[in-house]
Design a protein around this motif. Structure first.
Motif, short mmCIF file in Angstrom:
data_model
loop_
_atom_site.label_atom_id
_atom_site.label_comp_id
_atom_site.label_asym_id
_atom_site.label_seq_id
_atom_site.Cartn_x
_atom_site.Cartn_y
_atom_site.Cartn_z
N ALA A 63 0.83 -1.20 0.00
CA ALA A 63 0.00 0.00 0.00
C ALA A 63 0.87 1.25 0.00
CB ALA A 63 -0.91 -0.01 1.22
N THR A 64 0.22 2.39 -0.09
CA THR A 64 0.91 3.68 0.03
C THR A 64 1.18 4.01 1.49
OG1 THR A 64 -0.15 4.50 -1.98
CG2 THR A 64 0.72 6.15 -0.47
N HIS A 65 0.23 3.65 2.35
CA HIS A 65 0.34 4.01 3.77
C HIS A 65 -0.14 2.85 4.62
CE1 HIS A 65 0.25 6.45 7.42
NE2 HIS A 65 -1.00 6.08 7.62
N THR A 66 0.50 2.66 5.79
CA THR A 66 0.07 1.67 6.77
C THR A 66 -0.37 2.38 8.03
OG1 THR A 66 1.56 -0.06 5.95
CG2 THR A 66 0.76 -0.29 8.21
N ALA A 67 -1.60 2.11 8.47
CA ALA A 67 -2.12 2.62 9.75
C ALA A 67 -2.32 1.42 10.65
CB ALA A 67 -3.42 3.36 9.54
N ALA A 68 -1.40 1.21 11.59
CA ALA A 68 -1.43 0.04 12.46
C ALA A 68 -1.75 0.47 13.88
CB ALA A 68 -0.10 -0.69 12.42
N CYS A 69 -2.86 0.00 14.40
CA CYS A 69 -3.27 0.27 15.78
C CYS A 69 -3.16 -1.05 16.54
CB CYS A 69 -4.68 0.83 15.82
SG CYS A 69 -4.85 2.43 14.99
N LEU A 70 -2.23 -1.11 17.49
CA LEU A 70 -1.84 -2.40 18.05
C LEU A 70 -1.98 -2.42 19.57
CD1 LEU A 70 1.48 -2.91 16.02
CD2 LEU A 70 -0.82 -3.72 15.44
N ALA A 71 -2.60 -3.47 20.08
CA ALA A 71 -2.58 -3.72 21.52
C ALA A 71 -1.14 -3.98 21.94
CB ALA A 71 -3.45 -4.93 21.85
N GLY A 72 -0.77 -3.46 23.09
CA GLY A 72 0.60 -3.62 23.56
C GLY A 72 1.51 -2.48 23.18
N ALA A 73 1.06 -1.62 22.26
CA ALA A 73 1.82 -0.40 21.95
C ALA A 73 1.39 0.65 22.96
CB ALA A 73 1.55 0.06 20.52
N ASP A 74 1.76 0.42 24.21
CA ASP A 74 1.21 1.20 25.32
C ASP A 74 1.97 2.48 25.60
OD1 ASP A 74 -0.87 -0.68 25.98
OD2 ASP A 74 0.70 -1.98 26.75
N GLU A 123 4.95 3.27 1.82
CA GLU A 123 5.85 4.43 1.84
C GLU A 123 5.87 5.10 3.21
OE1 GLU A 123 4.54 7.01 -1.24
OE2 GLU A 123 4.65 5.46 -2.80
N SER A 124 4.72 5.18 3.85
CA SER A 124 4.63 5.81 5.17
C SER A 124 3.94 4.87 6.14
CB SER A 124 3.87 7.13 5.09
OG SER A 124 2.56 6.94 4.58
N VAL A 125 4.26 5.04 7.43
CA VAL A 125 3.76 4.15 8.47
C VAL A 125 3.43 4.96 9.72
CG1 VAL A 125 4.32 2.25 10.06
CG2 VAL A 125 5.10 2.17 7.68
N VAL A 126 2.28 4.68 10.30
CA VAL A 126 1.94 5.20 11.63
C VAL A 126 1.53 4.02 12.49
CG1 VAL A 126 0.34 6.60 12.99
CG2 VAL A 126 1.26 7.50 10.86
N VAL A 127 2.12 3.92 13.69
CA VAL A 127 1.75 2.88 14.65
C VAL A 127 1.26 3.57 15.91
CG1 VAL A 127 2.55 0.99 16.11
CG2 VAL A 127 3.37 1.18 13.74
N GLU A 128 0.07 3.20 16.35
CA GLU A 128 -0.51 3.75 17.57
C GLU A 128 -1.16 2.64 18.37
OE1 GLU A 128 -2.14 8.10 16.74
OE2 GLU A 128 -3.02 6.66 15.34
N ASN A 129 -1.48 2.95 19.61
CA ASN A 129 -2.20 2.01 20.44
C ASN A 129 -3.58 1.75 19.87
OD1 ASN A 129 -4.15 1.65 23.06
ND2 ASN A 129 -2.18 0.65 23.35
N ASP A 130 -4.14 0.57 20.13
CA ASP A 130 -5.42 0.22 19.54
C ASP A 130 -6.59 1.05 20.07
OD1 ASP A 130 -5.19 -1.02 22.03
OD2 ASP A 130 -6.30 -2.80 21.45
N THR A 131 -6.41 1.77 21.18
CA THR A 131 -7.48 2.64 21.66
C THR A 131 -7.77 3.77 20.68
OG1 THR A 131 -5.82 3.80 22.98
CG2 THR A 131 -7.21 2.19 24.13
N PHE A 132 -6.76 4.20 19.92
CA PHE A 132 -6.98 5.27 18.94
C PHE A 132 -7.91 4.79 17.82
CE2 PHE A 132 -3.10 6.78 20.98
CZ PHE A 132 -3.33 8.14 21.07
N ALA A 133 -7.79 3.53 17.45
CA ALA A 133 -8.69 2.98 16.42
C ALA A 133 -10.12 2.96 16.94
CB ALA A 133 -8.24 1.58 16.02
N LEU A 134 -10.30 2.57 18.19
CA LEU A 134 -11.64 2.54 18.78
C LEU A 134 -12.24 3.95 18.81
CD1 LEU A 134 -13.96 1.16 20.31
CD2 LEU A 134 -12.65 1.52 22.41
N LEU A 135 -11.44 4.92 19.23
CA LEU A 135 -11.94 6.30 19.30
C LEU A 135 -12.35 6.81 17.92
CD1 LEU A 135 -12.46 8.90 20.86
CD2 LEU A 135 -10.03 9.47 20.58
#
Length: 319
Positions: A65-76, A95-107
């Motif tokens: 893909a062009t961008h990865t949006a990964a919201c992961l449990a354990g990325a606390d 090409e670009s990547v953002v990793v955040e905690n899975d709570t951001f996906a829920l919000l």
């Protein structure tokens, strides 16, 4: 765009076109790096991304893909997010990547703009808040050492703890005792403890005691009911502390609830959580999201890419 909602028990992956169309979706096992390690986490995600690409009729090798949006449990913690982001980027999935905690996906899944507070109650418990000006409130959420109370795994262990003490006389009588014994099909609770101690019964088997706890509480057992009410208190406390930190207690605000515990047997907690939140923030609205968190990850990705509102609406309509 590759959207990932990586949980403790399951993981959802979407490939989303720039217009918000879902090209493919794949579900796999939990990938928390705290349980399986970063390498195994990324290997599992790579397999799911490959499967999604194949289902979409796209090349099955990176980049996906062009961008990865990964919201992961354990990325606390921020350092964990950065470590995971670097590891994902090194795989060349986009090409670009953002990793955040899975709570951001829920919000993001439960709001129009990602502003508000989200509390997730699955195997663990966590909370995040985002103010209209972009300020963020977070909790470490790494267990008892960071002040946590609650979550499905915790409640299951508490149910067993009270059942054990009811049998040996150290605690009050509770219907949790016969319920747990019947659940495991043993002669007594001591047999359950022994099986856990010797590894004949896995710790994961305890997770099923969480819905059992809610059922016993619903039937009127005082010990179980106290635990469930304490869980509602804790969820309400997390939400109101986040609102207070962000200066949002006197304005309309949304609290989004999600996670396996609240989506399942714990749905009955929602009115109590609403009541607790309203005591501190009278204009708050509490709701259990019906949109899958992976859609929230996808919306965060579309936000990042500057996608048109129509694209976000198309994706948001997908449950």
């Amino acid at each position: 765009m590759l959207a990932i909602d990586g949980g403790n028990s399951k993981t959802d992956v979407l490939l989303v076109d720039a217009d918000g169309t879902v090209l493919a979706e794949v579900r796999g096992p939990g990938v928390s790096h705290q349980r399986v390690g970063i390498t195994a986490c990324l290997d599992a995600l790579a397999g799911m991304a490959t499967g999604a690409a194949a289902a979409a009729g796209l090349p099955t090798g990176p980049p996906f893909a062009t961008h990865t949006a990964a919201c992961l449990a354990g990325a606390d913690l921020p350092r964990e997010e950065e470590e995971l982001r670097e590891a994902v980027a090194a795989r060349g999935w986009s090409e670009s990547v953002v990793v955040e905690n899975d709570t951001f996906a829920l919000l993001r899944a439960g709001t129009l703009d990602g502003v508000g507070v989200a509390v997730v109650c699955g195997a663990g418990i966590n909370c995040v808040g985002v103010a209209p000006d972009g300020r963020v409130s977070r909790f470490p959420a790494v267990g008892r050492i960071s002040g946590d109370w609650g979550g499905g795994a915790f409640l299951a262990r508490e149910a067993l703890w009270w059942a054990v003490r009811a049998e040996d006389g150290r605690g009050p009588r509770t219907a949790l005792l016969p319920a747990v014994v019947e659940h495991f099909g043993t002669r007594d609770i001591a047999e359950v403890v022994e099986a856990l101690h010797f590894g004949e019964l896995s710790g994961d088997a305890l997770h099923a005691l969480c819905p059992l706890l809610f059922a016993v509480a619903e039937a009127g057992d005082e010990v179980a009911r106290d635990l469930v009410e304490r869980e509602a208190d804790e969820i309400g406390l997390l939400a109101t502390v986040a609102l207070r930190r962000l200066g949002m207690v006197d304005e309309p605000a949304v609290v989004v609830l999600g996670g396996g515990v609240l989506a399942g047997a714990g749905r009955g907690l929602v009115p109590g959580i609403q009541r607790r939140c309203a005591e501190a923030a009278p204009k708050v609205t509490v709701r259990l999201t019906e949109v899958a968190p992976v859609v929230g990850a996808g919306l965060l990705g579309l936000d990042r890419l500057g996608a048109a509102p129509e694209a976000k609406q198309r994706l948001a309509r997908r449950r």
